[in-house]
Design a protein around this motif. Structure first.
Motif, PDB file in Angstrom:
ATOM      1  N   UNK A 138       0.872  -1.132  -0.036  1.00  0.00           N
ATOM      2  CA  UNK A 138      -0.049  -0.020  -0.043  1.00  0.00           C
ATOM      3  C   UNK A 138       0.859   1.297   0.119  1.00  0.00           C
ATOM      4  N   UNK A 139       2.158   1.013  -0.142  1.00  0.00           N
ATOM      5  CA  UNK A 139       3.016   2.209   0.060  1.00  0.00           C
ATOM      6  C   UNK A 139       3.289   2.974  -1.498  1.00  0.00           C
ATOM      7  N   UNK A 140       3.105   4.200  -1.467  1.00  0.00           N
ATOM      8  CA  UNK A 140       3.374   4.866  -2.806  1.00  0.00           C
ATOM      9  C   UNK A 140       4.454   6.128  -2.670  1.00  0.00           C
ATOM     10  N   UNK A 141       4.551   6.549  -3.675  1.00  0.00           N
ATOM     11  CA  UNK A 141       5.604   7.913  -3.729  1.00  0.00           C
ATOM     12  C   UNK A 141       6.961   7.549  -4.159  1.00  0.00           C
ATOM     13  N   UNK A 142       7.464   8.518  -4.695  1.00  0.00           N
ATOM     14  CA  UNK A 142       9.080   8.363  -5.330  1.00  0.00           C
ATOM     15  C   UNK A 142       9.976   9.080  -4.540  1.00  0.00           C
ATOM     16  N   UNK A 146       5.186   6.905   1.351  1.00  0.00           N
ATOM     17  CA  UNK A 146       4.304   7.035   2.438  1.00  0.00           C
ATOM     18  C   UNK A 146       2.883   5.849   2.149  1.00  0.00           C
ATOM     19  N   UNK A 147       2.149   5.777   3.183  1.00  0.00           N
ATOM     20  CA  UNK A 147       0.817   5.119   2.981  1.00  0.00           C
ATOM     21  C   UNK A 147       0.008   5.797   3.870  1.00  0.00           C
ATOM     22  N   UNK A 148      -1.559   5.659   3.724  1.00  0.00           N
ATOM     23  CA  UNK A 148      -2.414   6.318   4.415  1.00  0.00           C
ATOM     24  C   UNK A 148      -3.202   5.453   5.193  1.00  0.00           C
ATOM     25  N   UNK A 149      -3.909   5.853   6.304  1.00  0.00           N
ATOM     26  CA  UNK A 149      -4.601   4.987   7.183  1.00  0.00           C
ATOM     27  C   UNK A 149      -5.949   4.283   6.385  1.00  0.00           C
ATOM     28  N   UNK A 150      -6.596   5.120   5.429  1.00  0.00           N
ATOM     29  CA  UNK A 150      -7.464   4.311   4.941  1.00  0.00           C
ATOM     30  C   UNK A 150      -6.823   2.850   4.033  1.00  0.00           C
ATOM     31  N   UNK A 151      -6.039   3.106   3.354  1.00  0.00           N
ATOM     32  CA  UNK A 151      -5.329   1.908   2.617  1.00  0.00           C
ATOM     33  C   UNK A 151      -4.830   1.061   3.800  1.00  0.00           C
ATOM     34  N   UNK A 152      -4.450   1.242   4.777  1.00  0.00           N
ATOM     35  CA  UNK A 152      -3.934   0.226   5.931  1.00  0.00           C
ATOM     36  C   UNK A 152      -5.199  -0.507   6.344  1.00  0.00           C
ATOM     37  N   UNK A 153      -6.179   0.261   6.723  1.00  0.00           N
ATOM     38  CA  UNK A 153      -7.308  -0.274   7.217  1.00  0.00           C
ATOM     39  C   UNK A 153      -8.036  -1.446   5.988  1.00  0.00           C
ATOM     40  N   UNK A 154      -7.698  -1.419   5.037  1.00  0.00           N
ATOM     41  CA  UNK A 154      -8.357  -2.173   4.030  1.00  0.00           C
ATOM     42  C   UNK A 154      -7.443  -3.474   3.825  1.00  0.00           C
ATOM     43  N   UNK A 155      -6.150  -3.419   4.416  1.00  0.00           N
ATOM     44  CA  UNK A 155      -5.227  -4.508   4.409  1.00  0.00           C
ATOM     45  C   UNK A 155      -6.114  -5.822   4.718  1.00  0.00           C
ATOM     46  N   UNK A 156      -5.932  -7.024   4.445  1.00  0.00           N
ATOM     47  CA  UNK A 156      -6.325  -8.343   4.790  1.00  0.00           C
ATOM     48  C   UNK A 156      -5.160  -8.972   5.431  1.00  0.00           C
TER      49      UNK A 156
END
Length: 198
Positions: A138-142, A146-156
């Motif tokens: 879920x990490x992005x950026x060159x 970074x990653x955000x809490x929304x994407x983190x919450x979606x992790x399985x």
């Protein structure tokens, strides 16, 4: 990862955990107006990634009591899992149990469950190869990752039974906490001896 043991795949958002960070308390403008930082000792520790890496034995930062009261969504009490989500992405720490107020610093999130065994498991999981892969997915950026809490919450992620965690994870966590406390005691003893004799 969990061989010959039953587990279920659960979404982070479905787990009984709190996920928060420094900016959960308000906008950058509101934080600037309501939070005062200090380089010298004050009411509460403002825990940054570097402070965890130094085992809280470096140039720590602090906030006053008014700032602490404002940062209600950032309070740490010990045992929380802290994950860097900007720049040094994926660095995992466990908040030590120390007898003073603490808050989470910038560029990190923290997670904690009312069930301590689940918090302990999440610490070990996210430090593992599998957990690190989950974070990097879920990490992005060159320029700055970074990653955000929304994407983190979606992790399985795989969640084993409480009994499995208590048998296989808790002994490691208890030993880790004991080592931290003993190391801090030895460091304090060393400082006292040096102050008394030199």
């Amino acid at each position: 990862m969990i061989k010959n043991k039953s587990y279920e795949i659960r979404k982070i958002s479905d787990l009984d955990i709190i996920i928060s960070d420094h900016v959960a308390n308000g906008s950058f403008k509101a934080l600037k107006e309501n939070v005062t930082y200090y380089d010298e000792n004050n009411y509460a520790l403002f825990l940054r990634n570097i402070d965890f890496k130094n085992r809280l034995d470096g140039a720590n930062r602090y906030i006053d009591k008014e700032s602490y009261n404002y940062l209600k969504k950032s309070h740490l009490f010990g045992g929380e899992v802290v994950i860097s989500n900007v720049a040094d992405v994926g660095t995992i720490h466990r908040v030590p149990f120390i007898n003073r107020p603490m808050v989470i610093g910038n560029n990190q999130i923290f997670i904690k469950s009312v069930h301590s065994f689940l918090t302990e498991y999440l610490y070990v999981y996210f430090k593992s190869y599998w957990g690190q892969n989950s974070i990097f997915s879920i990490t992005s950026g060159s320029a700055q990752q970074k990653f955000n809490k929304t994407d983190f919450r979606a992790l399985e992620i795989p969640i084993p039974s409480p009994n499995w965690i208590l048998t296989n994870i808790r002994p490691f966590i208890l030993a880790k906490d004991k080592i931290f406390n003993e190391t801090k005691s030895l460091e304090q003893l060393k400082k006292n001896l040096l102050n008394n004799y030199f």
